[in-house]
Motif scaffolding. Structure first.
Motif: not given
Ligand code: GLY
Length: 351
Positions: A20-24
């Protein structure tokens, strides 16, 4: 354009959920393409943990693992792939690996089309607490470590601690030496905590950010190593010379193990120069010998190690300069060490 020293920020993020960190992160940026640099190990063990966050068009660039591949040939391979895939100046390179991948990938990004964005995602403890932060990039050349390189700041540094689970104990120990160094030069409370615990009982979730914080504060004051940043070289003059000596002899030892030995040897010089109290050197020795043992070299090797000290990048006007710890939590830079000082320190270490 190079930023004035005072505007350089050495930020890092402690990532709990990498997908989720990299996606956002990627959603909030407008990169035209994403490339990930790996070696065989990080492709196999680490890439799967972030793959879901990456666009389908992501190109993986794999180079061989190991310091012997930290070369301009490996850079050529990276630049060829970026060129073949039409990477433009808005492309992003994520360096997923240990210090070698981060240093080499950072340099490739800094030089490709005069600079594209890169992110450091370190997978070893050594890279997490040291190499990923501060913008030193480069490769080895002509038998010298990091001989060709540039200061180039990453867009971001992502610390995802579960990568450490893939590491053998030797690798953890190697990284731990830089944590020890950061505590000794600027964080006495951390030193008194870590020295009392066995390796398996160390609290990495506390130690890693504390260690990065020490480095962050130093590199933000002095990103180009004109003064304050020289403190980070504590233990590295003799440690580096020993590391290079052992590598040339075909008996390579991990960087951190040699730095730990360097902390003891240079600690002896600091005692002689009235900087470090003797009882504090004894504390340092106890920890270093318990964790790292004694690195095997002999008195007959001393001249060769001294010659390597003469080639240290930190020397000025042919004089060996070092950063000496003392008292614990403090460090004095640019202390001149004579050949007699260095010889005495190497002999002291051997006992
Ligand atoms: N590893 C020391 C520095 O980044 O300056």
């Amino acid at each position: 354009m190079q930023l004035p020293d005072s505007q350089i920020k050495a930020s890092f993020d402690l990532v709990e959920n990498p997908v989720s960190f990299i996606s956002s992160y990627l959603k909030n940026q407008s990169f035209t393409a994403v490339f990930v640099l790996t070696d065989r190990n990080t492709r196999r063990h680490c890439l799967p943990l972030i793959k879901e966050a990456l666009p389908k068009s992501t190109v993986i660039i794999q180079i061989p693992a190991g310091e012997m591949h930290k070369t301009l040939d490996s850079c050529s391979a990276v630049w060829e792939k970026l060129t073949a895939k039409n990477a433009d100046r808005k492309a992003l390179l994520i360096n997923l690996g240990g210090g070698m991948i981060g240093d080499l990938g950072g340099f490739c990004a800094a030089a490709y089309k005069r600079g594209i964005a890169f992110v450091q995602m370190p997978t070893s403890l050594l890279a997490m607490v040291d190499a990923c932060l501060g913008g030193k990039t480069g490769v080895d050349f002509g038998g010298f470590k990091n001989q060709i390189g540039a200061f180039a700041q990453p867009e971001a540094v992502w610390i995802y601690q579960p990568f450490l689970k893939t590491l053998p104990e030797t690798e953890l120990l190697s990284g731990f030496a830089e944590i020890i160094k950061h505590a000794l030069i600027a964080d006495a409370p951390a030193w008194h905590l870590l020295r009392k615990r066995e390796l398996k009982n160390q609290n990495w979730s506390e130690l890693i950010p504390a260690s990065l914080q020490v480095k962050k504060q130093i590199v933000e004051i002095d990103p180009f190593e004109k003064g304050e940043r020289k403190k980070l070289n504590a233990g590295h003059t003799l440690g580096h010379a020993l590391e290079s000596f052992l590598m040339k002899k075909g008996n390579p030892h991990p960087h951190g193990h040699c730095v730990a030995a360097g902390l003891v040897m240079e600690g002896r010089i600091a005692v002689e120069k009235g900087l470090l109290p003797e009882n504090e050197l004894i504390q340092i020795e106890e920890l270093v010998y318990a964790l790292y043992g004694i690195i095997p070299f002999s008195r007959t090797d001393v001249p060769a190690i001294l010659r390597l000290c003469q080639q240290d990048k930190k020397n000025e006007a042919g004089k060996v300069r070092m950063a000496l710890i003392g008292p614990i939590g403090n460090c004095t830079t640019d202390v001149e060490a004579t050949e007699a000082d260095l010889k005495m320190a190497l002999r002291y270490y051997l006992g």
